[in-house]
Design an enzyme around this catalytic site. Structure first.
Site, PDB file in Angstrom:
ATOM      1  CB  CYS A 143      -0.899  -0.010   1.232  1.00 35.55           C
ATOM      2  SG  CYS A 143      -1.858   1.520   1.348  1.00 35.55           S
ATOM      3  CD  GLU A 200       1.686  -1.292   8.330  1.00 38.66           C
ATOM      4  OE1 GLU A 200       0.499  -1.661   8.269  1.00 38.66           O
ATOM      5  OE2 GLU A 200       2.021  -0.148   8.688  1.00 38.66           O
ATOM      6  CB  SER A 204      -8.612  -7.054   4.045  1.00 38.44           C
ATOM      7  OG  SER A 204      -8.613  -7.260   5.428  1.00 38.44           O
TER       8      SER A 204
END
Ligand code: SF4
Length: 319
Positions: free
Chosen positions: A107, A137, A278
């Protein structure tokens, strides 16, 4: 047990949070895999779940995506996509070394945090990173900087226990999908202990995470139960259930309608419904359909300003 006949179904008001569901980063990551398959043919390899949603992953697998844990599982000559959560620098470097064609679905808001981390390290600062251990992440962001140059902070208690080399040379960054309230408390503790600590330019918690938490806060006090559609490993979805729970509304995370625990659900008059970044809208409709088999459902969707965020696709895919 078969559902009650329609005239015996108790009334149920469903307050549907808005915004909810897919964010621009998830939308982009899914399109990258779809286009990669369209342009390269199957199989296209994807390192890790492209986004944390089984329904999405299964659909892409049906189209020809093969999900793998590591780059070593990708055969020579096939393209590989990196997930929306971002990857350590070593992963694209290893792909290049093997001559693999790769597409990065990280992203852009996560990439922004990566760039901030790199810049801070270049200027010699020590970074305190607020996030959850083990989340992809966090692994990806730590993988942008030399080992030992960034310290993970998970709680206010961690701030109290921290030892740093130089109080005057600190910066902090955060994971994009945290609880807005918990992060504010950790940041306040950091500021109190290290008054000269440098904050990131702009907000690291992303717009989608903040907006979805705000929408839950708005409806939760009016609800007897809150259902959050999302995966148990989806950080932003877990935070939504947490937000409602803290406001005193019993909340459950469900991946699909089949996971609703009807004994826990009971016979409320009003519930809240939302979906993590999501989770596709189709699953929201699936849950409402399951509710409608047991209740006479009245839906109310929260009024909201559309988010309107769109991220560009990689040049390799759009020419
Ligand atoms: Fe990007 Fe936020 Fe969506 Fe994560 S939740 S993919 S950071 S927009």
């Amino acid at each position: 047990m078969s559902p009650p006949p329609s005239d015996a179904r108790p009334p149920l008001t469903v307050l549907i949070a808005a915004p909810r569901g897919f964010c621009a980063g998830v939308d982009r990551a899914i399109k990258i895999v779809e286009l990669a398959i369209e342009q390269n043919g199957a199989p296209v390899y994807v390192r890790h779940e492209i986004v944390h949603n089984k329904f999405v992953v299964d659909r892409l697998a049906g189209m020809g995506a093969v999900f793998v844990d590591e780059l070593d599982d990708v055969p020579d000559g096939r393209p590989v996509v990196f997930s929306a959560h971002g990857v350590p620098k070593s992963v694209p470097a290893a792909a290049e070394q093997r001559g693999l064609a790769y597409l990065d679905a990280t992203c852009p808001l996560v990439s922004k945090v990566h760039r901030q981390a790199q810049r801070l390290i270049e200027t010699g600062r020590q970074i305190l990173f607020i996030g959850h251990a083990g989340h992809p992440e966090v692994i990806g962001t730590f993988g942008q900087v030399p080992v030992g140059s960034m310290t993970l902070i998970q709680s206010v208690e961690d701030v109290a226990e921290l030892t740093v080399a130089d109080d005057e040379n600190l910066s902090f960054l955060t994971q994009t999908t945290l609880s807005v309230d918990d992060t504010a408390a950790i940041v306040a503790a950091l500021m109190a202990r290290f008054p000269t600590i440098k904050a990131p330019r702009g907000e690291d918690i992303c717009y989608a995470t903040s907006n979805r938490q705000a929408a839950v806060k708005e409806i939760a006090p009016r609800c007897e139960r809150m259902l959050v559609i999302g995966a148990p490993n989806s950080s932003n979805s877990l935070r939504l259930a947490e937000v409602a729970q803290r406001l005193g509304t019993p909340s459950r995370l469900v991946q699909r309608a089949s996971e609703i625990d009807w004994d826990w659900f009971g016979t409320p008059a009003t519930i809240g419904l939302t979906a993590g970044a999501s989770a596709p809208e189709l699953l929201v409709r699936e849950v409402i359909a399951a509710l409608a088999e047991r209740f006479t459902v009245t839906e109310h969707e929260l009024a909201h300003v559309p988010e309107g965020q769109v991220f560009k696709l990689p040049r390799e895919l759009v020419g």
